[in-house]
Design an enzyme around this catalytic site. Structure first.
Site, PDB file in Angstrom:
ATOM      1  N   CYS A 176       0.840  -1.206   0.000  1.00 25.64           N
ATOM      2  CA  CYS A 176       0.000   0.000   0.000  1.00 25.64           C
ATOM      3  C   CYS A 176       0.871   1.252   0.000  1.00 25.64           C
ATOM      4  O   CYS A 176       1.883   1.314   0.708  1.00 25.64           O
ATOM      5  CB  CYS A 176      -0.915  -0.011   1.221  1.00 25.64           C
ATOM      6  SG  CYS A 176      -2.038   1.411   1.298  1.00 25.64           S
ATOM      7  N   CYS A 201       0.184   5.256   6.739  1.00 21.73           N
ATOM      8  CA  CYS A 201      -0.421   5.031   8.056  1.00 21.73           C
ATOM      9  C   CYS A 201       0.651   4.469   8.991  1.00 21.73           C
ATOM     10  O   CYS A 201       1.193   3.382   8.753  1.00 21.73           O
ATOM     11  CB  CYS A 201      -1.599   4.071   7.944  1.00 21.73           C
ATOM     12  SG  CYS A 201      -2.831   4.549   6.708  1.00 21.73           S
ATOM     13  N   CYS A 205       0.597   0.749  10.334  1.00 21.69           N
ATOM     14  CA  CYS A 205       0.250  -0.358   9.444  1.00 21.69           C
ATOM     15  C   CYS A 205       1.467  -1.036   8.826  1.00 21.69           C
ATOM     16  O   CYS A 205       2.287  -0.379   8.160  1.00 21.69           O
ATOM     17  CB  CYS A 205      -0.686   0.143   8.350  1.00 21.69           C
ATOM     18  SG  CYS A 205      -1.305  -1.197   7.296  1.00 21.69           S
ATOM     19  N   CYS A 220     -15.798 -10.299   6.141  1.00 15.77           N
ATOM     20  CA  CYS A 220     -15.188  -9.029   5.751  1.00 15.77           C
ATOM     21  C   CYS A 220     -13.936  -9.294   4.925  1.00 15.77           C
ATOM     22  O   CYS A 220     -13.128 -10.156   5.272  1.00 15.77           O
ATOM     23  CB  CYS A 220     -14.819  -8.219   6.989  1.00 15.77           C
ATOM     24  SG  CYS A 220     -16.173  -8.017   8.170  1.00 15.77           S
ATOM     25  N   CYS A 238     -18.834  -7.447   4.062  1.00 13.05           N
ATOM     26  CA  CYS A 238     -18.199  -6.163   4.301  1.00 13.05           C
ATOM     27  C   CYS A 238     -16.877  -6.133   3.533  1.00 13.05           C
ATOM     28  O   CYS A 238     -16.210  -7.164   3.404  1.00 13.05           O
ATOM     29  CB  CYS A 238     -17.953  -5.963   5.791  1.00 13.05           C
ATOM     30  SG  CYS A 238     -17.119  -4.416   6.227  1.00 13.05           S
ATOM     31  N   CYS A 270     -19.275   1.246   8.402  1.00 13.02           N
ATOM     32  CA  CYS A 270     -18.502   0.720   9.533  1.00 13.02           C
ATOM     33  C   CYS A 270     -17.305   1.639   9.703  1.00 13.02           C
ATOM     34  O   CYS A 270     -16.433   1.689   8.827  1.00 13.02           O
ATOM     35  CB  CYS A 270     -18.068  -0.718   9.240  1.00 13.02           C
ATOM     36  SG  CYS A 270     -16.904  -1.409  10.447  1.00 13.02           S
ATOM     37  N   ARG A 301     -17.746  -2.887  17.909  1.00 11.93           N
ATOM     38  CA  ARG A 301     -16.965  -4.108  17.640  1.00 11.93           C
ATOM     39  C   ARG A 301     -15.641  -4.068  18.393  1.00 11.93           C
ATOM     40  O   ARG A 301     -14.806  -3.190  18.176  1.00 11.93           O
ATOM     41  CB  ARG A 301     -16.719  -4.249  16.128  1.00 11.93           C
ATOM     42  CG  ARG A 301     -16.016  -5.525  15.726  1.00 11.93           C
ATOM     43  CD  ARG A 301     -16.092  -5.755  14.230  1.00 11.93           C
ATOM     44  NE  ARG A 301     -17.469  -6.059  13.845  1.00 11.93           N
ATOM     45  CZ  ARG A 301     -18.261  -5.221  13.173  1.00 11.93           C
ATOM     46  NH1 ARG A 301     -17.816  -4.042  12.823  1.00 11.93           N
ATOM     47  NH2 ARG A 301     -19.487  -5.562  12.865  1.00 11.93           N
TER      48      ARG A 301
END
Length: 375
Positions: free
Chosen positions: A79, A83, A86, A123, A156, A216, A288
């Site tokens: 990616c 972030c 991550c 998901c 999801c 979400c 969650r």
């Protein structure tokens, strides 16, 4: 004398859901919370706060129901985002290795296994900034969504930023929910991510909501934020036109090679306090208990459920961090008298499945059909 009909099971499943969707008035949610109000809720004595949250939870939801979700990484690493938490960012040297988007069949097989083990939401996550230039990959994901939805599961995805047209296509394929976390408060966000703005995240959430997909969106604790940032996150989602259908609360799992690898774990009391405050402010939202749960003793997880958490990730793994296995989670739930939600049982999800007028009419018809008055 009133007598319930003996053949209740013959009522179609989705009509049964309609009763739950129509029974809770839309006026229970507020969209005008101030940060000061939420801060005062957050700062209350912890036992008082948990009691208040538990009371709100029982007023608006079935506190004995837990949504079981399974998460699968369908495209790992590589990616371009920065972030700082991550391991899938290409900017950091981490144990996570980049891979191509998976074929359809292994994903469907994983969904079947999840369903067999009691999960009702599946998901799928892909480590992308957005879907630009990924037409073939997006078409493959749309087919994954169709097939998982055809199994009777909620579906999801989390695929990065979306355009309104991409959100519409996902909705048409049968997508139930889209995950796009805000991560933290607007003020602290630039300390964590610089490659995507807070408003860009909100724009994707707007596109998802406008397409009729459940939102979400939650955050991560332990990024280095303060209590006012946790309050700021809750305030941000509470003032959306619709409260998110689900609000994930993640505890940072520091991963070697990321800028936050040496962060101290967030305290358990902060985690419980955040869950409880979110439950008070977001009474009909699913909260969650997500990343980091596998490190928590069962007694601590039980307190989170008492404070208003009513969904977990369960299975073999999350995206890049460990997950509690199905057998352990089901045994834990049995000990605490908890049971899994059915697919499409949650109020806000059911509302997205059928027009509101249809839900109300079917609810009223079923109420009339299920009771017979004997003269």
């Amino acid at each position: 004398m009133l007598r319930l009909l003996a053949h209740q099971k013959s009522v179609p499943f989705r009509r049964y859901l309609a009763i739950h969707a129509a029974s809770i008035p839309s006026t229970v949610t507020r969209h005008d919370w101030t940060r000061q109000e939420i801060q005062e809720i957050f700062d209350a004595p912890l036992m008082d706060l948990v009691f208040r949250a538990a009371s709100v939870h029982r007023k608006y939801q079935d506190a004995n129901k837990i949504q079981l979700c399974t998460l699968m990484n369908i495209k790992t690493g590589g990616c371009t985002e920065d972030c700082s938490y991550c391991s899938q960012s290409s900017r950091y040297s981490t144990p996570t290795k980049a891979s191509r988007l998976l074929d359809i069949e292994p994903v469907i097989e994983a969904a079947r296994k999840a369903k067999e083990n009691g999960s009702t939401r599946f998901c799928m996550g892909a480590a992308w900034r957005d879907l630009a230039g990924r037409k073939r990959g997006f078409e493959r994901i749309l087919q994954m969504v169709r097939e998982v939805r055809g199994m009777g599961m909620e579906v999801c995805t989390t695929l990065g930023m979306l355009s309104p047209d991409q959100a519409r296509q996902l909705k048409e394929a049968g997508l139930t929910a889209y995950n796009h976390n805000l991560d933290t408060s607007r003020e602290f966000y630039p300390q964590v991510i610089t490659s995507r703005s807070y408003d860009e995240r909100l724009s994707t959430i707007d596109a998802v909501r406008d397409a009729g997909i459940s939102v979400c969106s939650g955050g991560i604790l332990g990024l280095g934020e303060k209590d006012e940032d946790r309050v700021g996150l809750i305030w941000e989602v509470s003032n959306m036109p619709e409260h998110p259908e689900s609000f994930p609360v993640n505890a940072l799992v520091p991963i070697a090679g990321t800028p936050l690898e040496k962060n101290e774990p967030v305290s358990y009391h902060t985690l419980v306090r955040t869950i409880a405050a979110a439950r008070v402010v977001l009474p009909t939202t699913i909260i969650r208990l997500a990343a980091g749960r596998n490190t928590m003793p069962e007694s601590e997880q039980a307190m989170c459920f008492m404070a208003g958490a009513n969904a977990i990730f369960t299975g073999e793994q999350m995206l890049t961090t460990p997950c509690s296995p199905w057998d352990e989670d089901k045994a834990m739930m049995d000990r605490w008298g908890l049971e899994g939600m059915r697919s499409f049982e949650q109020v806000n999800v059911a509302r997205k499945e059928q027009p509101a007028a249809t839900l109300f009419d079917e609810s009223r018809n079923k109420e009339r059909a299920s009771v017979v008055v004997d003269a």
